[in-house]
Structures are given as structure tokens and as C-alpha cells.
Design an enzyme around this catalytic site. Structure first.
Site, PDB file in Angstrom:
ATOM      1  N   TYR A  93       5.824  17.642  12.490  1.00 55.22           N
ATOM      2  CA  TYR A  93       6.850  16.722  12.154  1.00 55.22           C
ATOM      3  C   TYR A  93       7.995  17.462  11.928  1.00 55.22           C
ATOM      4  O   TYR A  93       8.673  16.394  12.835  1.00 55.22           O
ATOM      5  CB  TYR A  93       6.493  15.926  11.487  1.00 55.22           C
ATOM      6  CG  TYR A  93       5.024  15.174  11.009  1.00 55.22           C
ATOM      7  CD1 TYR A  93       4.074  14.157  11.892  1.00 55.22           C
ATOM      8  CD2 TYR A  93       4.554  15.204   9.405  1.00 55.22           C
ATOM      9  CE1 TYR A  93       3.069  13.844  12.067  1.00 55.22           C
ATOM     10  CE2 TYR A  93       3.320  14.716   9.804  1.00 55.22           C
ATOM     11  CZ  TYR A  93       2.601  14.080  10.266  1.00 55.22           C
ATOM     12  OH  TYR A  93       1.869  13.086   9.932  1.00 55.22           O
ATOM     13  N   GLU A 116       0.654  -1.497   0.188  1.00 51.00           N
ATOM     14  CA  GLU A 116      -0.191   0.405   0.123  1.00 51.00           C
ATOM     15  C   GLU A 116       0.921   1.058  -0.210  1.00 51.00           C
ATOM     16  O   GLU A 116       0.534   1.524   1.121  1.00 51.00           O
ATOM     17  CB  GLU A 116      -0.901  -0.083   0.963  1.00 51.00           C
ATOM     18  CG  GLU A 116      -1.860  -0.979   1.067  1.00 51.00           C
ATOM     19  CD  GLU A 116      -2.704  -1.308   2.520  1.00 51.00           C
ATOM     20  OE1 GLU A 116      -3.755  -2.205   2.841  1.00 51.00           O
ATOM     21  OE2 GLU A 116      -2.175  -1.047   3.787  1.00 51.00           O
ATOM     22  N   PRO A 117       2.141   1.594  -0.586  1.00 55.16           N
ATOM     23  CA  PRO A 117       2.814   2.914  -0.995  1.00 55.16           C
ATOM     24  C   PRO A 117       1.108   3.994  -1.080  1.00 55.16           C
ATOM     25  O   PRO A 117       0.742   3.955  -1.641  1.00 55.16           O
ATOM     26  CB  PRO A 117       3.506   2.409  -2.605  1.00 55.16           C
ATOM     27  CG  PRO A 117       2.895   1.247  -3.445  1.00 55.16           C
ATOM     28  CD  PRO A 117       1.663   0.887  -2.322  1.00 55.16           C
ATOM     29  N   GLY A 118       1.972   4.609  -0.071  1.00 46.55           N
ATOM     30  CA  GLY A 118       0.937   5.974  -0.700  1.00 46.55           C
ATOM     31  C   GLY A 118       2.436   7.484  -1.016  1.00 46.55           C
ATOM     32  O   GLY A 118       2.678   8.098  -1.906  1.00 46.55           O
ATOM     33  N   ARG A 119       2.819   7.445  -0.031  1.00 44.42           N
ATOM     34  CA  ARG A 119       3.975   8.622  -0.484  1.00 44.42           C
ATOM     35  C   ARG A 119       4.928   8.479  -1.438  1.00 44.42           C
ATOM     36  O   ARG A 119       5.885   9.266  -2.288  1.00 44.42           O
ATOM     37  CB  ARG A 119       4.982   8.570   1.348  1.00 44.42           C
ATOM     38  CG  ARG A 119       5.798  10.359   1.154  1.00 44.42           C
ATOM     39  CD  ARG A 119       6.929   9.574   2.209  1.00 44.42           C
ATOM     40  NE  ARG A 119       6.400   9.562   3.156  1.00 44.42           N
ATOM     41  CZ  ARG A 119       5.846  10.051   4.502  1.00 44.42           C
ATOM     42  NH1 ARG A 119       5.936  11.761   3.975  1.00 44.42           N
ATOM     43  NH2 ARG A 119       4.846  10.161   5.745  1.00 44.42           N
ATOM     44  N   CYS A 148      -1.629  33.143  12.101  1.00 45.99           N
ATOM     45  CA  CYS A 148      -1.582  33.678  13.077  1.00 45.99           C
ATOM     46  C   CYS A 148      -0.620  33.173  14.217  1.00 45.99           C
ATOM     47  O   CYS A 148      -1.320  32.438  15.218  1.00 45.99           O
ATOM     48  CB  CYS A 148      -2.001  34.567  13.730  1.00 45.99           C
ATOM     49  SG  CYS A 148      -2.758  35.705  12.401  1.00 45.99           S
ATOM     50  N   GLU A 149       0.001  32.461  14.353  1.00 47.67           N
ATOM     51  CA  GLU A 149       1.313  30.874  14.399  1.00 47.67           C
ATOM     52  C   GLU A 149       2.097  30.815  14.650  1.00 47.67           C
ATOM     53  O   GLU A 149       3.233  31.404  13.243  1.00 47.67           O
ATOM     54  CB  GLU A 149       0.434  29.800  13.793  1.00 47.67           C
ATOM     55  CG  GLU A 149       0.554  28.881  14.703  1.00 47.67           C
ATOM     56  CD  GLU A 149      -0.821  28.409  15.609  1.00 47.67           C
ATOM     57  OE1 GLU A 149      -1.749  28.686  15.911  1.00 47.67           O
ATOM     58  OE2 GLU A 149       0.360  27.317  16.717  1.00 47.67           O
TER      59      GLU A 149
END
Ligand code: LLP
Length: 428
Positions: free
Chosen positions: A331, A287-290, A358-359
Site C-alpha cells: 500500500y 468492529e475496530p481492529g487497527r 529477493c525483491e
């Protein structure tokens, strides 16, 4: 710095194929996600070719999903992992073959299970005994026999970020590796008219570079299967879903192996275990995604405010931020970038690339080295194809950027920029 797929530099400009990135910014405005469809299709085919026709590539939809992406999956004839009714809806409304759906989720609601059964999804991945019970009842109601992978937690500690490891003991995912418990489940459903357990599933985490982690996963999986066979001689494993998690290059600190090497290491280890235990080789799912879309995406921004704090830091703010890419804030992820209209100029200006939210934590890249920036420059951040659009938000009521796909020298808008009306569309 690495230029992936169709990206290239001519003169002092960054191009995708023959298209100048600053022209994309002019045409679609910024911020804007740009996806390289040639590279996406190439990656899919590398997975397909290395795993072989008898096995299945399942794209993890949570990584990046819209109608156009579903069209690509359809054309490339691979399966799709969905994890919610929303992802299932996108697949179904885009005409995806439901037999090719693998329906995940550690806490599927009754309605989600019902939707999956009604739409006749190919495989459910069940995370708990309770889920199996609900699935059996719903399948009975609709006169279906649902095919199921049991998700097991093998207790593997893949060396990746705390938030994206999923198979250590302390995890909400999967049924813990408890032989008696799992044997009881298998026994209970052996003669069920509405549930067919086809095999096991495991996913050990994401952005994993070490082949050893995948080898451990396969070994632990076969140890489990063998332990169950000792108790129950009739137990046969027909299918094995080993999840995704193949790491990619974001910066020079990342050292992935090739798609072919990841797949080969898994397939070889499965074959090794099958001969060691004298088992038939099961049908494999990965199940590859990235590793399919990550390097194929870039986000382009316009540089605005530049704040130089003598001896401390240079803040170079862009017109997007944690709303279109939360990965750095969440992360501490790292990315490479380039001022696309100054591609060949010396890159000795140290900058913190910050967003417009605003962070204080709204940072896209810490300590990037870029050419001397000026307001109006177009900054490209690379490898943003995975988990950026899919984790985007409307914080500060920023409108989500459009998505354009580059394919065979053409650019196509496939998702529009959100409008102001979209921001109040659901208010009553
Ligand atoms: N299969 C299952 C069951 C998964 O949970 C995932 C990802 C995948 C496959 C695909 O993993 P990949 O090949 O993309 O590593 N938001 C985080 C990543 C979370 C991964 C969630 N599960 C990030 O931005 O790094």
C-alpha cells in the site's frame, strides 16, 4: 516521532516499561514482534466505555490474532469478528464464547457455514442471497435458528487507499443498495424457522480519518432503512453493525481523532437519525481492529548491510522485511522508526529501510531519518501491531518472527519463532 503506550526513552535507549529494547532483542533474537498489552487493554476499554453497555465492541480478528489475543478479548468481555474457518478455529480452540462471534466473509464455503452453525456462532454477516439460502438449509439440518446481519454496500467513498476501501459501488463486498432486492430478502425470511435477520451491517473501509465518512455511512444506512419501511411498514431494525475503519497515527502526516470522538460521532448520528425518522434506537455494533492493536505493536530488527549509493540513496537492510510487514510494499504505507540503542543521537541520516527478501520492492520505510546506523544496531519500527503479523508470509522461506507481549512490567513469549522443521512440516 511519537512513542505510544509503554514506550519511553531513558539515556540513549528505547524502553518498553522498564525493559530495554536491546535486551528483548538479545533474549528473543530478531526480528521480533513486541506487543504492548497495557495499551491494547486500554484501547478496548476506551471503546467499551464510549459506546456504552447496551452496545457491542467487536474486535476484528483479521488485524492480529493468536491464542493470547483471544484470551485478552475473553477477559475484556468483548466480541470477535472472524472471517474464515481458521480464525473461527483459533477462537474456538482458545475457549472463546461462540455467542460472541460475528462470522464475516464475502465467500464463505459450505463447510465454513456448517462449522459456524455447528459451533453456534452468535451472528453471521451474510454478503449474498446465495449465502442466506445455504445458511438456512444448514441451520435447518442442525435444528438452529441463525441470527444474521445483512451486509449492505451503501456506496460510500471513504478517502483511503484504493485497496482498503470496501463500500464504493465497485466492490465485491455486500449486497448493493437496491431497495426492492433487500425488501424481498427481508420478506422471504420474515417467518423463517431457521434464519432471523437482526439488522444490517456496513463497513466503509479502513484507516479513515474523516468523521464525515462515518456520518455519511450512518445517514445512508438510515435512509435505506426508511426507504424499506415505506414499502414494508412492519420492518423493524433491532441491531445495526457499522463496521470498523477508525484511522490511527503512523506518522506525523496522519491526523486521527480520538477513539472517544470516533465513537461519539457515530452514536450521536444514530440518535439524530432515530429521532428524525422516529425509529427505536437499535443495538449498535462496531468492529475496530487497527485502532485497538496498531499502535500497540512494534517490530524490532537487527541492522545488517548498509549500502550507500552516492547522491542517490542509502539502503539500510534489516533481518526481516516484506515477509513480516508487507504493508509498505502493498500500500505504500509509512512508519516511524528509531535505532533503539541510539535513541537520543541526532537523526539526520536519510535511509531507505529495506528487508532481506529477493525483491526490489522489499522496503519497510522509504526516506526514514535515523541516527548514523551500524551493523548490529537494533532498529524498532513502530505501530506494526495491525495487519503485519496477520499478513506475514514465508517468502524466501524466512521463518515468521516470534511475538512477545509486554504487560504490567513483564515480557511473555506468546508465539514462538517458526522453526526450520515448521517450513517442511506439511510436505508429504
Ligand atoms: N470490519 C470489517 C467487515 C472489515 O472488513 C474490517 C477490515 C474491519 C472491521 C476492521 O477494520 P479496521 O478497524 O482495522 O480498519 N490489510 C489492510 C486493511 C484491510 C482491512 C480489512 N477489513 C491494511 O493493512 O491496511
Amino acid at each position: 516521532m511519537k512513542l505510544h503506550g509503554s514506550l519511553n526513552i531513558k539515556g540513549n535507549d528505547l524502553f518498553i516499561g522498564n525493559i530495554k529494547v536491546v535486551d528483548i532483542a538479545k533474549k528473543f533474537n530478531t526480528p521480533c514482534y513486541v506487543m504492548d498489552e497495557n495499551l491494547i487493554r486500554e484501547n478496548i476499554n476506551r471503546f467499551k466505555n464510549s459506546i456504552g453497555n447496551e452496545n457491542k465492541v467487536v474486535y476484528a480478528g483479521k488485524t492480529f490474532l493468536n491464542t493470547h489475543m483471544v484470551k485478552i478479548l475473553k477477559e475484556e468481555n468483548i466480541c470477535l469478528d472472524v472471517v474464515s474457518d481458521g480464525e473461527l478455529y483459533i477462537a474456538h480452540s482458545s475457549g472463546f464464547n461462540m455467542e460472541k462471534i460475528v462470522f464475516h466473509g464475502n465467500n464463505k464455503s459450505y463447510d465454513e457455514i456448517k462449522m459456524g452453525v455447528q459451533l453456534k456462532v452468535g451472528r453471521f454477516v451474510c454478503d449474498s442471497i446465495e449465502e442466506l439460502e445455504i445458511l438456512e438449509n444448514v441451520s435447518k439440518e442442525f435444528n438452529r435458528k441463525s441470527k444474521v446481519f445483512i451486509r449492505v454496500n451503501l456506496g460510500i467513498d471513504a478517502h483511503t487507499h484504493e485497496y482498503i476501501k470496501t463500500s464504493c459501488i465497485d466492490s465485491k463486498f455486500g449486497i448493493s443498495k437496491d431497495i426492492d432486492k433487500i425488501s424481498n430478502i427481508l420478506f422471504k425470511y420474515r417467518n423463517s424457522c431457521n434464519i432471523e435477520i437482526v439488522g444490517f451491517h456496513c463497513h466503509i473501509g479502513s484507516q479513515i480519518f474523516s468523521k464525515e465518512a462515518f456520518i455519511d455511512e450512518v445517514d445512508e444506512m438510515f435512509k435505506l432503512i426508511n426507504d424499506i419501511k415505506v414499502i414494508d411498514k412492519n420492518f423493524e431494525i433491532n441491531e445495526l453493525n457499522l463496521g470498523g475503519g477508525f484511522g490511527i497515527y503512523y506518522t506525523k502526516d496522519d491526523t486521527p481523532v480520538t477513539i472517544e470522538e470516533y465513537v461519539e460521532c457515530i452514536v450521536d448520528r444514530v440518535n439524530y437519525n432515530c429521532s428524525k425518522f422516529n425509529f427505536n434506537v437499535p443495538k449498535l455494533y462496531i468492529e475496530p481492529g487497527r485502532s485497538i492493536v496498531g499502535n500497540a505493536g512494534m517490530t524490532i530488527y537487527e541492522i545488517g548491510n548498509i549500502k550507500e549509493i552516492e547522491g542517490i540513496r542509502n539502503y539500510v537492510s534489516v533481518d526481516g522485511g516484506m515477509t513480516d510487514n508487507i504493508r509498505t510494499a502493498l500500500y505504500g504505507s509509512d512508519y516511524e522508526c528509531l535505532i533503539s540503542n541510539k535513541a537520543c543521537e541526532e537523526k539526520s541520516y536519510k535511509a531507505t529501510i529495506s528487508g532481506k527478501c529477493c525483491e526490489s520492492g522489499d522496503v519497510l520505510i522509504r526516506d526514514a531519518f535515523i541516527s548514523k546506523p551500524e551493523r548490529g544496531d537494533i532498529l524498532a519500527i513502530f505501530s506494526t501491531g495491525a495487519y503485519c503479523h496477520s499478513m506475514s508470509s514465508n517468502y524466501n522461506k524466512l521463518r515468521k518472527p516470534p511475538i512477545v507481549f509486554f504487560y504490567n512490567d513483564n515480557l511473555k513469549l506468546v508465539t514462538k519463532r517458526e522453526s526450520f522443521e515448521d517450513l517442511i512440516r506439511l510436505d508429504v
